[in-house]
Motif scaffolding. Structure first.
Motif, mmCIF file in Angstrom:
data_model
loop_
_atom_site.group_PDB
_atom_site.id
_atom_site.type_symbol
_atom_site.label_atom_id
_atom_site.label_comp_id
_atom_site.label_asym_id
_atom_site.label_seq_id
_atom_site.Cartn_x
_atom_site.Cartn_y
_atom_site.Cartn_z
ATOM 1 N N VAL A 1 -34.465 -60.817 -92.660
ATOM 2 C CA VAL A 1 -34.535 -61.876 -91.652
ATOM 3 C C VAL A 1 -33.308 -62.783 -91.740
ATOM 4 C CG1 VAL A 1 -35.846 -63.866 -90.824
ATOM 5 C CG2 VAL A 1 -37.050 -61.809 -91.601
ATOM 6 N N TYR A 2 -32.979 -63.220 -92.950
ATOM 7 C CA TYR A 2 -31.799 -64.072 -93.130
ATOM 8 C C TYR A 2 -30.533 -63.339 -92.680
ATOM 9 C CZ TYR A 2 -33.885 -67.999 -95.708
ATOM 10 O OH TYR A 2 -34.586 -69.121 -96.057
ATOM 11 N N ALA A 3 -30.448 -62.062 -93.011
ATOM 12 C CA ALA A 3 -29.275 -61.280 -92.626
ATOM 13 C C ALA A 3 -29.177 -61.150 -91.111
ATOM 14 C CB ALA A 3 -29.325 -59.893 -93.268
ATOM 15 N N GLY A 4 -30.321 -60.976 -90.449
ATOM 16 C CA GLY A 4 -30.321 -60.868 -88.998
ATOM 17 C C GLY A 4 -29.825 -62.131 -88.317
ATOM 18 N N ILE A 5 -30.204 -63.272 -88.869
ATOM 19 C CA ILE A 5 -29.751 -64.548 -88.305
ATOM 20 C C ILE A 5 -28.258 -64.718 -88.494
ATOM 21 C CG2 ILE A 5 -29.884 -67.053 -88.652
ATOM 22 C CD1 ILE A 5 -32.907 -66.602 -89.193
ATOM 23 N N LEU A 6 -27.767 -64.419 -89.696
ATOM 24 C CA LEU A 6 -26.332 -64.537 -89.946
ATOM 25 C C LEU A 6 -25.555 -63.557 -89.077
ATOM 26 C CD1 LEU A 6 -23.989 -65.739 -91.510
ATOM 27 C CD2 LEU A 6 -24.441 -64.105 -93.355
ATOM 28 N N GLU A 7 -26.079 -62.360 -88.923
ATOM 29 C CA GLU A 7 -25.412 -61.375 -88.072
ATOM 30 C C GLU A 7 -25.306 -61.880 -86.631
ATOM 31 O OE1 GLU A 7 -26.109 -56.883 -86.274
ATOM 32 O OE2 GLU A 7 -27.344 -57.572 -87.964
#
Length: 396
Positions: free
Chosen positions: A143-149
């Protein structure tokens, strides 16, 4: 990525023995690569049958690279506050942004983090992308990675920085792979080359025996994780003004393959050698675990904590949370006393930011004296008790 041609591979094992990172092993009839691979190319050069090759993500159009600008910091939120390393990243990020004549942004995901946005602005950010949602209270890397992406794809920063922490090391590779970008891990130095604006990313390599400077000339953003305590945070300016952008988070980004059942804080060992102003470290020269009783006594007199070299930890004399160095923690206390530590580069990279370094060693040619502010050539079992006695006398 490293490609192994199973038809050519003879399972001779030369690649396994030539890999300095333990990234290749021979299983049954073919070599297998794991996540430790750094794409250094040593195995490719040594393979007698040409079964290995490095396949790069070549090569984006130069005009595409020129579309990217700005510095972006992944602000790590944990235990109700922004991690200290995020402020350190904003410190170096501010310098890089000024060199490039561009802006410095931060992305801050979390459950209830709106009140922390101004702290990031005070620390140097021009803009904060606020990703606030109850489902972000617990860290889940996808989830965190998706937001940063999403932020990277929309904003197109030329540089993305994150802390080389457990969270940073799990999120950033995830994102780098998703956007097909270059990533350098565990950096201890970042610079901009003025001739072309390239980010020069320096990290220990080959077991810490050399310092490698890495470039990512063909892809953007240039991504790096940075060790805590190697960069200095800027002095916060509460009057500083910036923009807070409240992100609209698509429902799909909040869907996770990970279910957090419980968060447990380890209370067995509360040592945090990164947050004290005085450290007394012991190394191989202590000769046994009993020597740490003396080290601890000196640390107590100084109101500090006990640290150690890898040799002492590997010998089982003291637990890993005390370890300083490339494979341990990076520290920057006001005072660092190294007792019986030779000062090899693997250790030096973890403590060279200390304001004052005092070295105590019987070997006058030990490398630790090259970085020490003050050096004492002598037996630590004679020198340290006298230091303790002197400190006790001064307190009377």
């Amino acid at each position: 990525m490293l490609i192994i041609d199973s038809e050519k591979c003879t399972a001779c094992g030369i690649c396994e023995t030539s890999c300095a990172f333990g990234a290749i092993s021979v299983e049954v009839d073919c070599a297998v690569v794991n996540e430790s691979c750094t794409l250094c190319g040593a195995c490719v050069e040594n393979c007698p049958v040409g079964a290995l090759r490095i396949e790069t993500a070549e090569k984006r159009v130069r005009a595409d690279i020129n579309d990217y600008s700005g510095i972006l910091v992944f602000a790590e939120y944990r235990h109700g506050k922004v991690a200290q390393v995020s402020y350190e990243l904003l410190g170096i990020g501010r310098k890089l942004a000024e060199q490039r004549g561009t802006t410095l942004s931060a992305v801050l995901p979390g459950g209830a983090v709106a009140s922390l946005a101004q702290d990031l602005i005070a620390a140097g950010a021009d803009r904060v992308f606020l990703a606030e949602h109850p489902l972000l209270e617990q860290f889940r890397e996808d989830v965190y990675a998706g937001i940063l992406e999403q932020v990277i794809r929309e904003q197109k920063p030329e540089v993305v920085l994150a802390g080389a922490t457990a969270i940073g090391r799990s999120v950033i590779p995830y994102v780098a792979n998703a956007i097909d970008a270059g990533l350098t891990a565990d950096c201890t130095r970042l610079e901009i080359r003025e001739s072309d604006g390239m980010l020069l990313q320096t990290r220990p390599s080959f077991g810490g025996n050399i310092m490698a400077t890495i470039e990512c000339p063909h892809t953007r953003p240039q991504m790096a994780t940075v060790r805590p305590k190697v960069m200095a945070p800027a002095e916060p300016d509460p009057t500083r003004r910036g923009e807070v952008v409240v992100m609209q988070i698509p429902e799909r980004l909040l869907q996770s393959k990970i279910e957090v059942l419980e968060t447990v804080i380890n209370t067995d060992d509360q040592v945090n050698i990164q947050e004290v102003e005085a450290l007394v470290a012991g190394g191989r020269g202590l000769d046994s675990a009993k020597g740490f009783a003396l080290i601890r006594e000196l640390a107590n007199e100084l109101g500090g904590a006990v640290a150690a070299s890898r040799a002492a930890v590997d010998a089982g004399w003291i637990p890993y949370p005390h370890q300083v160095g490339q494979t341990g923690k990076t520290v920057s206390p006001k005072l660092y006393i190294a007792c019986g530590i030779s000062g090899a580069v693997q250790h030096a990279v973890g403590m060279q930011s200390a304001e004052i370094v005092v070295a105590i060693n019987k070997d006058k040619s030990a490398p630790i004296f090259d970085i020490a502010t003050y050096g004492v050539v002598g037996d630590l079992y004679e020198v340290v008790p006298r230091l303790i006695q002197r400190l006790q006398e001064m307190k009377k």
